[in-house]
Design a protein around this motif. Structure first.
Motif, PDB file in Angstrom:
ATOM      1  N   LEU A 154       5.153   3.253   6.842  1.00 56.53           N
ATOM      2  CA  LEU A 154       5.307   2.833   5.452  1.00 56.53           C
ATOM      3  C   LEU A 154       5.018   3.982   4.495  1.00 56.53           C
ATOM      4  O   LEU A 154       5.649   4.104   3.444  1.00 56.53           O
ATOM      5  N   LEU A 155       4.052   4.845   4.871  1.00 56.87           N
ATOM      6  CA  LEU A 155       3.710   5.968   3.993  1.00 56.87           C
ATOM      7  C   LEU A 155       4.779   7.065   3.983  1.00 56.87           C
ATOM      8  O   LEU A 155       4.714   7.999   3.180  1.00 56.87           O
ATOM      9  N   VAL A 167      11.153  -2.202   2.006  1.00 65.81           N
ATOM     10  CA  VAL A 167       9.914  -1.443   2.193  1.00 65.81           C
ATOM     11  C   VAL A 167       8.766  -2.123   1.440  1.00 65.81           C
ATOM     12  O   VAL A 167       7.658  -2.282   1.970  1.00 65.81           O
ATOM     13  N   ASP A 168       9.034  -2.538   0.200  1.00 68.86           N
ATOM     14  CA  ASP A 168       8.000  -3.212  -0.590  1.00 68.86           C
ATOM     15  C   ASP A 168       7.557  -4.518   0.071  1.00 68.86           C
ATOM     16  O   ASP A 168       6.369  -4.852   0.067  1.00 68.86           O
ATOM     17  N   GLN A 211       7.492  -5.138   3.218  1.00 64.77           N
ATOM     18  CA  GLN A 211       6.639  -4.780   4.360  1.00 64.77           C
ATOM     19  C   GLN A 211       5.233  -4.409   3.885  1.00 64.77           C
ATOM     20  O   GLN A 211       4.235  -4.748   4.517  1.00 64.77           O
ATOM     21  N   LYS A 212       5.150  -3.711   2.760  1.00 62.90           N
ATOM     22  CA  LYS A 212       3.852  -3.288   2.237  1.00 62.90           C
ATOM     23  C   LYS A 212       3.031  -4.467   1.733  1.00 62.90           C
ATOM     24  O   LYS A 212       1.795  -4.442   1.756  1.00 62.90           O
ATOM     25  N   LYS A 217       2.967  -7.462   2.983  1.00 64.04           N
ATOM     26  CA  LYS A 217       2.554  -8.377   4.047  1.00 64.04           C
ATOM     27  C   LYS A 217       1.043  -8.356   4.212  1.00 64.04           C
ATOM     28  O   LYS A 217       0.401  -7.313   4.068  1.00 64.04           O
ATOM     29  N   SER A 248      -1.292  -5.449   5.866  1.00 60.82           N
ATOM     30  CA  SER A 248      -0.525  -4.217   6.040  1.00 60.82           C
ATOM     31  C   SER A 248      -1.354  -3.005   5.644  1.00 60.82           C
ATOM     32  O   SER A 248      -2.276  -3.093   4.829  1.00 60.82           O
ATOM     33  N   HIS A 249      -1.006  -1.878   6.222  1.00 61.58           N
ATOM     34  CA  HIS A 249      -1.736  -0.631   6.012  1.00 61.58           C
ATOM     35  C   HIS A 249      -0.704   0.480   5.853  1.00 61.58           C
ATOM     36  O   HIS A 249       0.381   0.434   6.476  1.00 61.58           O
ATOM     37  N   PRO A 250      -0.960   1.506   5.050  1.00 59.33           N
ATOM     38  CA  PRO A 250       0.031   2.585   4.866  1.00 59.33           C
ATOM     39  C   PRO A 250       0.482   3.238   6.161  1.00 59.33           C
ATOM     40  O   PRO A 250       1.605   3.757   6.239  1.00 59.33           O
ATOM     41  N   ASP A 265       1.008   1.691   8.915  1.00 55.67           N
ATOM     42  CA  ASP A 265       1.788   0.762   9.737  1.00 55.67           C
ATOM     43  C   ASP A 265       3.230   1.251   9.836  1.00 55.67           C
ATOM     44  O   ASP A 265       3.743   1.934   8.939  1.00 55.67           O
ATOM     45  N   LEU A 268       7.280   1.132   9.736  1.00 57.13           N
ATOM     46  CA  LEU A 268       8.277   0.477   8.901  1.00 57.13           C
ATOM     47  C   LEU A 268       8.940  -0.658   9.672  1.00 57.13           C
ATOM     48  O   LEU A 268       9.248  -1.712   9.108  1.00 57.13           O
TER      49      LEU A 268
END
Length: 552
Positions: free
Chosen positions: A369-370, A433-434, A436-437, A439, A442-444, A446, A448
């Motif tokens: 995600l980051l 993406v947003d 997923q973030k 959820k 969730s953690h950076p 994690d 995608l």
């Protein structure tokens, strides 16, 4: 861990063990042969085990008990062979050739000794023709003396190795090479290195690395031209999985099996062996790379073709009008069957990302995600295997959070920023993406695509199986290798060329090494001007408007 056939472990050390053929057991007085491989490393043991298996198969094939007439014929042949060998050796005793062919000559001597020893026993058993026996013993003594002379020459040649590590045989240095390269390349690439090394040792021999010459690598390449392809699959029918034996047996067939293609030898075997020798040079073990400059010419009857083709606009239209992009699918496990389930997972997004970024399937599978962040005010993908403090500052992530991230890339040049194309934005990728973030939990760091994990070979393509999708869509036939997920990468490269994007910008976007001199200057990261070039990537005739506006 499962051990290879003929490989046993005793007190933490590996040994080679095999059954001696029944016809030879009365001569050897034992049923099994056991040899210490002098290593506790399982991978090194496998390589040495393969080399030992190859050698013993050859010996057992030769060491059969002959009858009286065959003894006489064999002795006469051996005598001629031996004196021819002595004459060749004397002519070249001071030449470099005898040094780098030491192992080959040692093998010749061992084979002659073993055959003569067998003849000795056969004559003693028959209890007759003592004159022939004495002749065999005298000839054997000459061979032993000649062997000692060759060994002395080899010992003298070893003194020329500046680094003592260069006196180790290739298999002993294999793990050091693999360990060093594992920091730079994927696990699947290391597996390719290992299989190429086993083939090299099988065809050329396991020698002290400084002895290898360009002629050895050239011989390796040209022997591979005669090896049947997919040997492991046809070994039962052919009668062997040994490459040298397979060459001979395949030539004897009425309809020989097809052999390994030039492109495979050039792009896989030679490239891997060249890279391994180059690693030994970078480690200071060797001064020069014996595989450097070795080339192989294509066969006149072999089509010189690209291993992967880009998709045509018609094929891309078929792909992005499949049920997953239009009506929906029956279920996650029946994604090729029309239905009313809307999937927005890796099978939906990965082809789109690949088409507009040129990313490899493994690079997409490892995205976190980051790794989607803003750079120059434009959303970008971050492809990397390491997160430096500087990089973390650029992508706005706490450096401490990245300490346990483990990712792999193909090569150093693969580290890059790639702008998110407007077609992906219109299709709702940033919204995905947003989502997923947002959820819970969730953690950076994690992934995608959290449900996408590599297979046992550490391969993301192994758990994606896009070839099946292309078969269902009628884009490729089963067994065809021209079209695959990697074809999207070829589409992206063609789009960059068609748009006349400057080479240095294309290299940065594509993840190719830049010019050796110019690449040493300036920033490694893409500039705002270069980022804007992503919008020049277009696929005229491909309509994706049915993918946006995106609705969850």
């Amino acid at each position: 861990m499962a051990l290879a056939t003929n490989l046993i472990r005793i007190n933490g050390r590996y040994h080679f063990r095999c059954r001696i053929p029944e016809k030879l057991q009365h001569s050897t007085k034992q049923k099994f042969l056991k040899v210490a491989l002098r290593t506790a490393n399982p991978e090194t043991a496998k390589i040495r085990c393969a080399a030992m298996t190859t050698y013993l198969r050859s010996c057992f094939r030769e060491l059969r008990m002959p009858d009286k007439q065959e003894i006489i014929e064999e002795l006469n042949r051996l005598e001629k062979q031996f004196y021819d060998y002595v004459e060749r050796s004397e002519e070249n005793a001071r030449a470099q050739d005898i040094l780098h062919r030491y192992e080959l000559k040692q093998t010749e001597v061992r084979h002659l000794e073993e055959k003569l020893s067998l003849i000795d026993r056969a004559l003693e058993t028959q209890g007759e023709n003592k004159e022939l026996l004495q002749q065999a013993i005298a000839l054997k003594q000459q061979i032993v003396e000649r062997n000692a002379h060759i060994t002395e020459l080899h010992i003298e040649s070893k003194k020329s190795a500046k680094n003592p590590e260069a006196e180790k045989v290739f298999s002993e240095l294999a793990e050091a090479i693999f360990t060093r390269k594992s920091r730079e390349v994927e696990t699947t690439t290391i597996s390719d290195y290992r299989s190429s090394l086993i083939a090299f040792l099988e065809l050329v021999g396991d020698k002290p690395v400084f002895i290898y010459q360009k002629s050895d690598v050239d011989r390796f390449a040209h022997l591979l031209l005669e090896v049947p392809k997919n040997l492991t699959q046809i070994s039962a029918e052919l009668g062997t999985d040994n490459k040298l034996e397979a060459i001979k047996l395949n030539k004897e067939r009425k309809t020989p099996y097809p052999t390994i293609k030039v492109a495979t030898i050039r792009d896989k075997y030679l490239t891997n062996i060249r890279m391994m020798f180059e690693t030994l040079v970078s480690m200071g073990i060797l001064e020069n790379n014996p595989a450097k400059g070795v080339k192989i010419v294509s066969r006149p009857d072999e089509e010189e073709d690209k291993s992967r083709y880009p998709f045509s606009i018609e094929q891309l239209t078929t792909i992005f009008n499949a049920p997953i992009y239009t009506t929906g699918v029956r279920s996650a496990t029946h994604r090729h069957t029309p239905g009313n389930v809307q999937l927005r997972n890796r099978f939906y997004w990965a082809p789109l990302i690949a088409l507009f970024t040129g990313m490899r399937i493994s690079e997409i599978g490892q995205l976190l995600l980051l790794d989607i962040f803003e750079h120059h005010g434009i959303p970008h993908f971050n492809v990397t295997n390491t997160y430096s403090r500087r990089l973390c500052e650029m992508i706005g992530v706490n450096y401490q959070l990245t300490s346990n991230i483990k990712k792999k890339i193909k090569r150093k040049a693969s580290r890059r920023f790639i702008p998110v194309h407007s077609e992906l934005i219109k299709s709702g990728f940033l919204e995905h993406v947003d989502q997923q973030k947002l959820k819970v939990g969730s953690h950076p760091t994690d992934k995608l695509f959290p449900d996408w994990n590599p297979d046992y070979k550490d391969s993301y393509s192994g758990t994606f199986k896009y070839g099946r999708t292309l078969e269902v869509l009628g884009i490729k036939e089963k067994g065809c290798t021209h079209f695959a997920f990697h074809s999207f990468r070829h589409c992206f490269m063609d789009a960059l060329r068609n748009a006349d994007v400057a080479q240095n910008t294309a290299d940065k976007l594509f993840g190719h090494a830049q010019n050796k001199v110019s690449g040493e200057y300036g920033s490694d990261y893409i500039t705002a001007e270069q980022s804007a070039k992503i919008e020049m990537v277009k696929y005229n005739g491909l309509d994706l408007s049915h993918l946006y506006p995106f609705k969850y």
